[in-house]
Design a protein around this motif. Structure first.
Motif, mmCIF file in Angstrom:
data_model
loop_
_atom_site.group_PDB
_atom_site.id
_atom_site.type_symbol
_atom_site.label_atom_id
_atom_site.label_comp_id
_atom_site.label_asym_id
_atom_site.label_seq_id
_atom_site.Cartn_x
_atom_site.Cartn_y
_atom_site.Cartn_z
ATOM 1 N N ARG A 156 0.851 -1.181 0.000
ATOM 2 C CA ARG A 156 0.000 0.000 0.000
ATOM 3 C C ARG A 156 0.894 1.240 0.000
ATOM 4 O O ARG A 156 2.047 1.183 0.431
ATOM 5 C CB ARG A 156 -0.933 0.011 1.213
ATOM 6 C CG ARG A 156 -0.233 -0.137 2.548
ATOM 7 C CD ARG A 156 -1.199 -0.266 3.723
ATOM 8 N NE ARG A 156 -1.994 0.928 3.907
ATOM 9 C CZ ARG A 156 -3.274 1.034 3.541
ATOM 10 N NH1 ARG A 156 -3.891 0.017 2.971
ATOM 11 N NH2 ARG A 156 -3.950 2.147 3.732
ATOM 12 N N LEU A 157 0.362 2.348 -0.500
ATOM 13 C CA LEU A 157 1.086 3.623 -0.510
ATOM 14 C C LEU A 157 2.527 3.426 -0.995
ATOM 15 O O LEU A 157 3.496 3.798 -0.329
ATOM 16 C CB LEU A 157 1.059 4.251 0.889
ATOM 17 C CG LEU A 157 -0.341 4.558 1.441
ATOM 18 C CD1 LEU A 157 -0.259 4.978 2.906
ATOM 19 C CD2 LEU A 157 -1.021 5.644 0.624
ATOM 20 N N LEU A 158 2.655 2.856 -2.181
ATOM 21 C CA LEU A 158 3.958 2.391 -2.660
ATOM 22 C C LEU A 158 4.999 3.506 -2.730
ATOM 23 O O LEU A 158 6.181 3.270 -2.459
ATOM 24 C CB LEU A 158 3.801 1.737 -4.035
ATOM 25 C CG LEU A 158 2.772 0.600 -4.161
ATOM 26 C CD1 LEU A 158 2.909 -0.082 -5.513
ATOM 27 C CD2 LEU A 158 2.903 -0.411 -3.032
ATOM 28 N N ASP A 159 4.581 4.713 -3.091
ATOM 29 C CA ASP A 159 5.545 5.805 -3.247
ATOM 30 C C ASP A 159 6.104 6.294 -1.917
ATOM 31 O O ASP A 159 7.099 7.034 -1.893
ATOM 32 C CB ASP A 159 4.897 6.982 -3.975
ATOM 33 C CG ASP A 159 4.592 6.665 -5.431
ATOM 34 O OD1 ASP A 159 5.230 5.742 -5.978
ATOM 35 O OD2 ASP A 159 3.707 7.326 -6.016
ATOM 36 N N TYR A 160 5.480 5.911 -0.817
ATOM 37 C CA TYR A 160 5.911 6.390 0.500
ATOM 38 C C TYR A 160 6.792 5.381 1.233
ATOM 39 O O TYR A 160 7.324 5.698 2.296
ATOM 40 C CB TYR A 160 4.688 6.697 1.377
ATOM 41 C CG TYR A 160 3.900 7.897 0.921
ATOM 42 C CD1 TYR A 160 4.128 9.157 1.467
ATOM 43 C CD2 TYR A 160 2.922 7.777 -0.060
ATOM 44 C CE1 TYR A 160 3.405 10.262 1.050
ATOM 45 C CE2 TYR A 160 2.193 8.877 -0.487
ATOM 46 C CZ TYR A 160 2.437 10.119 0.072
ATOM 47 O OH TYR A 160 1.727 11.211 -0.348
ATOM 48 N N ARG A 161 6.942 4.188 0.708
ATOM 49 C CA ARG A 161 7.577 3.117 1.481
ATOM 50 C C ARG A 161 9.059 3.391 1.732
ATOM 51 O O ARG A 161 9.499 3.454 2.887
ATOM 52 C CB ARG A 161 7.371 1.773 0.769
ATOM 53 C CG ARG A 161 5.906 1.412 0.607
ATOM 54 C CD ARG A 161 5.682 0.036 0.019
ATOM 55 N NE ARG A 161 6.335 -0.147 -1.270
ATOM 56 C CZ ARG A 161 6.231 -1.253 -2.001
ATOM 57 N NH1 ARG A 161 5.514 -2.276 -1.553
ATOM 58 N NH2 ARG A 161 6.838 -1.353 -3.167
ATOM 59 N N ARG A 162 9.821 3.543 0.679
ATOM 60 C CA ARG A 162 11.251 3.802 0.873
ATOM 61 C C ARG A 162 11.516 5.150 1.553
ATOM 62 O O ARG A 162 12.380 5.228 2.441
ATOM 63 C CB ARG A 162 11.980 3.717 -0.468
ATOM 64 C CG ARG A 162 12.143 2.290 -0.981
ATOM 65 C CD ARG A 162 13.022 2.255 -2.225
ATOM 66 N NE ARG A 162 13.282 0.900 -2.689
ATOM 67 C CZ ARG A 162 14.112 0.597 -3.678
ATOM 68 N NH1 ARG A 162 14.760 1.577 -4.310
ATOM 69 N NH2 ARG A 162 14.306 -0.658 -4.039
#
Length: 247
Positions: free
Chosen positions: A10-16
């Motif tokens: 979920r919320l892939l752009d926020y993971r890293r």
């Protein structure tokens, strides 16, 4: 050391970015920029499975995972393979000086089977766990509060589904859990669980992600001139920051 970092899908752009912000918080200035990433073979960047090297080693890895919202777990990776035979070969080759401290008679343990892209029945999980008799565990099994948790993480060779491009090859990982997200803050602080004034609000999970990326902690001041229902300030205050609004 390279750790296996498994994200919630979920919320892939926020993971890293969340991981790098928390590495900065716990590792000191410059630690966030020093985080290194790479992908396991045959995995797309949207996959939940990433390999990460964090400055500060296991201490920072554990603190980062435990405060994160999007890290399902960070693991010391003992081995991986396309099959369980390959996985066994990799685990046997992993240095004994890294394995043996967690296999002593004085320590308890638990093995957990998890998967992405497929469901694993209870019977299948038991059969998978029995494959690992070659690991010389000397301690007792403790399913409730083990000293050490080990995870078998399996991703199937699924097609273009789950919102991801297809993975070309099944992969099985085995590792020791270093830290995992504590997501109880989401149901604890979502609007239906607390008092608020106002018709709209920022999503609780997003507010906590912003607090993490803002490095909220004791001794820091968070000022929100457009406070709304206070979601960001609530998240920052949860992490010990002083909060201020304009009245």
């Amino acid at each position: 050391m390279w750790y296996l970092c498994v994200f919630y899908h979920r919320l892939l752009d926020y993971r890293r970015p969340e991981v790098q912000s928390l590495a900065e918080l716990f590792g000191g200035p410059g630690a966030g920029a020093a985080v290194e990433w790479r992908m396991p073979e045959n995995h797309h960047e949207d996959s939940p499975f990433h390999l990460v090297r964090l400055p500060g080693g296991e201490r920072v890895a554990a603190q980062t995972a435990n405060r994160s919202l999007l890290v399902k777990g960070i693991y010391e990776l003992w081995g991986q393979g396309a099959t369980y035979d390959e996985l066994e070969e990799a685990i046997r080759a992993y240095p004994d000086e890294r394995k043996l401290p967690y296999l002593t008679p004085e320590s308890s343990f638990k093995i957990v089977v998890d998967s992405f892209g497929k469901a694993v029945s209870f019977e299948e999980q038991n059969a998978i766990i029995k494959r690992f008799t070659y690991i010389p565990f000397e301690g007792r099994v403790n399913l409730k509060k083990p000293d050490h948790k080990f995870f078998v993480l399996e991703t199937d060779d699924y097609g273009p589904q789950n919102g991801l491009p297809p993975v070309a090859q099944k992969t099985v990982f085995f590792g020791r859990l270093v830290g995992a997200a504590d997501r109880h803050v989401v149901p604890t602080y979502e609007l239906k669980s607390r008092k608020y004034i106002g018709p709209t609000a920022m999503d609780c999970e997003m507010a906590f992600l912003m607090a993490n990326q803002g490095l909220a902690r004791p001794g820091k001041l968070v000022y929100d001139p457009f406070v709304g229902t206070g979601s960001i300030l609530v998240a920052a205050a949860h992490f010990g920051a002083m909060t201020m609004i304009l009245i």
